[in-house]
Design a protein around this motif. Structure first.
Motif, PDB file in Angstrom:
ATOM      1  N   LYS A 341      24.974 -10.910 -20.048  1.00 19.86           N
ATOM      2  CA  LYS A 341      23.807 -10.219 -19.392  1.00 19.86           C
ATOM      3  C   LYS A 341      24.384  -8.903 -18.922  1.00 19.86           C
ATOM      4  CE  LYS A 341      20.146 -13.354 -18.079  1.00 19.86           C
ATOM      5  NZ  LYS A 341      19.242 -14.033 -17.128  1.00 19.86           N
ATOM      6  N   ASP A 342      23.574  -7.962 -18.836  1.00 17.22           N
ATOM      7  CA  ASP A 342      24.227  -6.776 -18.315  1.00 17.22           C
ATOM      8  C   ASP A 342      24.427  -6.617 -16.967  1.00 17.22           C
ATOM      9  OD1 ASP A 342      24.388  -5.227 -20.905  1.00 17.22           O
ATOM     10  OD2 ASP A 342      22.388  -4.666 -20.994  1.00 17.22           O
ATOM     11  N   GLU A 345      21.257  -7.531 -14.092  1.00 22.85           N
ATOM     12  CA  GLU A 345      20.249  -8.269 -14.992  1.00 22.85           C
ATOM     13  C   GLU A 345      20.124  -9.856 -13.949  1.00 22.85           C
ATOM     14  OE1 GLU A 345      18.787  -7.760 -19.451  1.00 22.85           O
ATOM     15  OE2 GLU A 345      21.248  -8.061 -19.282  1.00 22.85           O
ATOM     16  N   ASP A 646      16.694   3.279 -16.628  1.00 24.91           N
ATOM     17  CA  ASP A 646      17.955   3.498 -16.272  1.00 24.91           C
ATOM     18  C   ASP A 646      18.229   4.967 -15.689  1.00 24.91           C
ATOM     19  OD1 ASP A 646      17.101   5.329 -18.142  1.00 24.91           O
ATOM     20  OD2 ASP A 646      18.808   4.985 -19.705  1.00 24.91           O
TER      21      ASP A 646
END
Length: 687
Positions: A341-342, A345, A646
């Motif tokens: 996962k980023d 997240e 973002d």
């Protein structure tokens, strides 16, 4: 045609809705803990790190049957006693699993016949998950014996917060085709239909001359037959779900005889048709619990998560919180490419579940395994240990959930939009000889949910037997089969001033899979004021234009108006000029028909029109990428704001941000990838 009473698949009526289960002081946080995989000296480090992370609940013993019962009737409780006491001394509650998902090797060696049999006659070997047939009296006898011993030993332990039956029932044994299953199926059919003649009538066995003259002639769907009788297929799906539910209820009864601790099992609710009928299962659980893993290649993972959470809220009937029993801190182990996962997240996904009704966040698993099939599955404590980004985010999430303690027990404010999801309809759509054999049930469910989700409109995903009176907009995607009671509830929506939207391949068949004659969609054509006489599935790479400039693929229909108006028409091909989307005004309400899988922009536009017609508004006025959901408690309401974009997002909010422990208002800025949970200055009451 007798089946041992112990393995009956005839399900009793569920108990009345239980009270809200309080699993921890505040929101539950933790994961599957498997101390049996580690040396004893590791355990002390585990509990110390659990306390650092804020863990207050662990699932224990899921696959520990063979580690406790090391031979037939020979049990070693010492290690489990010690693990339970260690957790208890450190203030960590226990969700104790009955380990019956993993029959021990000595049992499989002595009784290989308990393993499930596939449709081609292949018996599953040992070593898999849920390697047992729900119709096996031998398996059930050994399983209940061990469950009883477990409950006798720990049923009144002060650390015990929840009983957890098995693990993902149906995951690996959703269907068994052995002789025992065939006998149990016949018993189930006799109970459901009442007579052999009724079975013949329901299944239309005059087709191809397959009328049954004796119960013993009926077998489960076998072999690689490409054209199974749809009625037989649907009933075997129903039976299979009930057979597994029957086993859950058998274990539950043993536990309740020795313990007052609430009982549940972990479901696997998501988009598309499920392995069993979880909507019926949830009524038999003290708290509805779900395992949810996002797909790493899904560009809208957060919307898939929202859909699953909204569906959990729907099957929990919105009156009580549910529980996220399993999720992942990173890549799972079973996908083709298991990407991490980023950053951010873990928290955003976890808070997304809480926002939509979960009273906790649980992971699989606590410490990453070094061996076995899931050795590369992510964990709260990864292989790289406490130096990792994942660990830092796990600790931060624990602090966040502790800050949200007061949210526990609150519920999501009532939605005014609903999407009807029905597992039986999914099973019917995806199997057998259909006009288009490539359609998948989850496609339209997620398409319409996404359109409302992106508009910030809260939407419950409800089962076919749900009460619809509180909804101003009800969407029915590809519900191929429908019973009379459900059809009547849906037809009543526009009659009381609401908006009903029905998509292609809905209401075509009754609940036995028999086509309703007189024009499609048979169950809804009167309320829709439109009907279809022919299906026109499109071929691969074929497209048909609509008069709004969009195009469709896969499916079209020849629609006739019978009181409705055409909102969109086909603009090319053999259906050029024919209605594609219709609207039938009924007093202050309306019924819409969508005869094709619209392109994303067309669905968005239509969803906007439906929402406006139904008077629906977003939870808050928010920029794209900012998800907003509100939970309501007896004293306060809580506005969850999750920024999936973002860039930073500013939104109206007035109150106290529990995560930052700071006042906000009249606006707050949610950082890119971040979250706010605002205890609102003015409580929003439940409507």
């Amino acid at each position: 045609m007798t089946v041992p009473e112990a393995v009956s698949a005839i399900i009793p009526e569920p108990d009345p809705a239980p009270p809200v289960v309080r699993l921890a002081e505040g929101l539950a946080y933790g994961g599957d803990y498997n101390p049996e995989q580690w040396a004893r000296e590791v355990w002390d480090e585990d509990v110390a790190l659990m306390r650092e992370a804020g863990v207050n609940l662990v699932t224990l013993g899921v696959f520990a049957w063979g580690t406790v019962e090391t031979a037939n009737g020979v049990r070693d409780w010492a290690w489990l006693d010690e693990a339970i006491e260690l957790l208890h001394r450190n203030g960590i509650g226990i969700d104790l699993a009955t380990p019956t998902a993993a029959p021990p090797s000595w049992l499989l060696a002595a009784h290989p016949e308990i393993a499930p049999v596939l449709a081609d006659g292949y018996r599953e070997p040992a070593g898999g998950r849920n390697a047992w047939c729900p119709a096996s009296p031998v398996y059930r006898r050994y399983a209940l014996r061990h469950v009883d011993a477990l409950a006798e030993r720990y049923g009144r332990h002060p650390a015990l917060r929840l009983w957890h039956v098995g693990n993902e029932l149906g995951g690996g044994n959703a269907r068994c085709h052995c002789e025992l299953s065939a006998a149990a199926f016949r018993e189930w059919l006799a109970h459901r239909h009442g007579s052999l003649q009724a079975v013949n009538e329901a299944w239309g066995t005059a087709q191809w001359g397959h009328r049954f003259g004796a119960w013993e002639e009926i077998a489960p769907p076998l072999g690689r037959h490409g054209a199974p009788n749809p009625g037989l297929y649907l009933d075997y799906e129903r039976y299979s779900s009930d057979a597994l539910l029957s086993h859950y209820l058998a274990e539950k009864a043993v536990l309740q005889a020795r313990s007052d601790v609430p009982v549940t099992t972990n479901l696997m609710v998501g988009a598309g048709a499920q392995v069993v009928d979880y909507a019926s299962w949830a009524k038999h659980t003290a708290v509805a619990a779900n395992d949810h893993y996002t797909l790493v290649d899904d560009p809208l993972r957060e919307q898939d998560l929202a859909f699953a959470a909204d569906r959990m809220r729907g099957i929990a009937e919105g009156r009580r919180p549910w529980l996220l029993m399993e999720s992942s801190t990173g890549g799972p182990s079973w996908q083709r490419r298991n990407r991490a996962k980023d950053p951010g997240e873990i928290a955003r996904h976890s808070l997304g579940h809480v926002a939509r009704g979960s009273d906790g966040v649980m992971f699989f698993q606590w410490r990453a395994s070094t061996a076995g099939a899931e050795q590369f599955h992510s964990a709260m404590l990864p292989h790289s240990g406490t130096r990792s980004r994942v660990w830092r985010e796990v600790v931060a999430l624990g602090a966040n959930l502790k800050a949200l303690k007061e949210v526990q027990g609150s519920v999501v404010e009532p939605a005014r939009a609903a999407i009807v999801a029905d597992d039986l309809a999914g099973w019917a759509l995806q199997h057998g000889l259909k006009p288009h054999r490539g359609l998948r049930y989850g496609r339209e469910l997620r398409t319409w949910h996404r359109a409302l989700w992106q508009r910030g409109i809260l939407c419950d995903v409800v089962p076919a037997d749900a009460d619809l009176d509180g909804y101003d907009l009800v969407v029915v995607p590809t519900m191929l089969v429908v019973d009379d009671a459900a059809a009547e509830r849906l037809r009543a929506v526009p009659a009381r001033g609401g908006t009903l939207a029905v998509t292609y391949l809905s209401g075509v068949c009754d609940r036995d899979g028999r086509v309703l004659t007189g024009g499609f969609p048979g169950a809804f054509r009167d309320v829709l004021g439109a009907w279809t006489d022919e299906f026109y599935p499109l071929q691969e790479r074929e497209r048909t234009d609509l008069d709004d400039g969009s195009d469709v693929e896969d499916w079209t229909e020849r629609v006739h108006l019978d009181g409705a108006e055409a909102v969109l028409r086909y603009a090319s091909g053999s259906l050029a000029g024919a209605p594609a989307v219709t609207r039938n005004g009924i007093g202050e309400g309306a019924a819409w028909y969508v005869s094709a899988p619209l392109a994303e922009a067309a669905v968005d536009a239509l969803a906007g029109r439906l929402a406006a017609e139904a008077g629906l508004e977003p939870v808050v006025d928010a920029p794209p990428g900012l998800e907003a959901v509100r939970r309501v408690g007896p004293e306060h309401s809580y506005l969850f704001l999750l920024n999936h974009a973002d860039t930073d997002a500013t939104v109206a909010a007035d109150g106290h941000d529990l995560l930052a422990d700071a006042a906000v208002g009249p606006e707050t800025t949610v950082p890119a990838g971040g979250a706010r949970v605002v205890r609102e200055a003015v409580r929003r009451a439940r409507e």
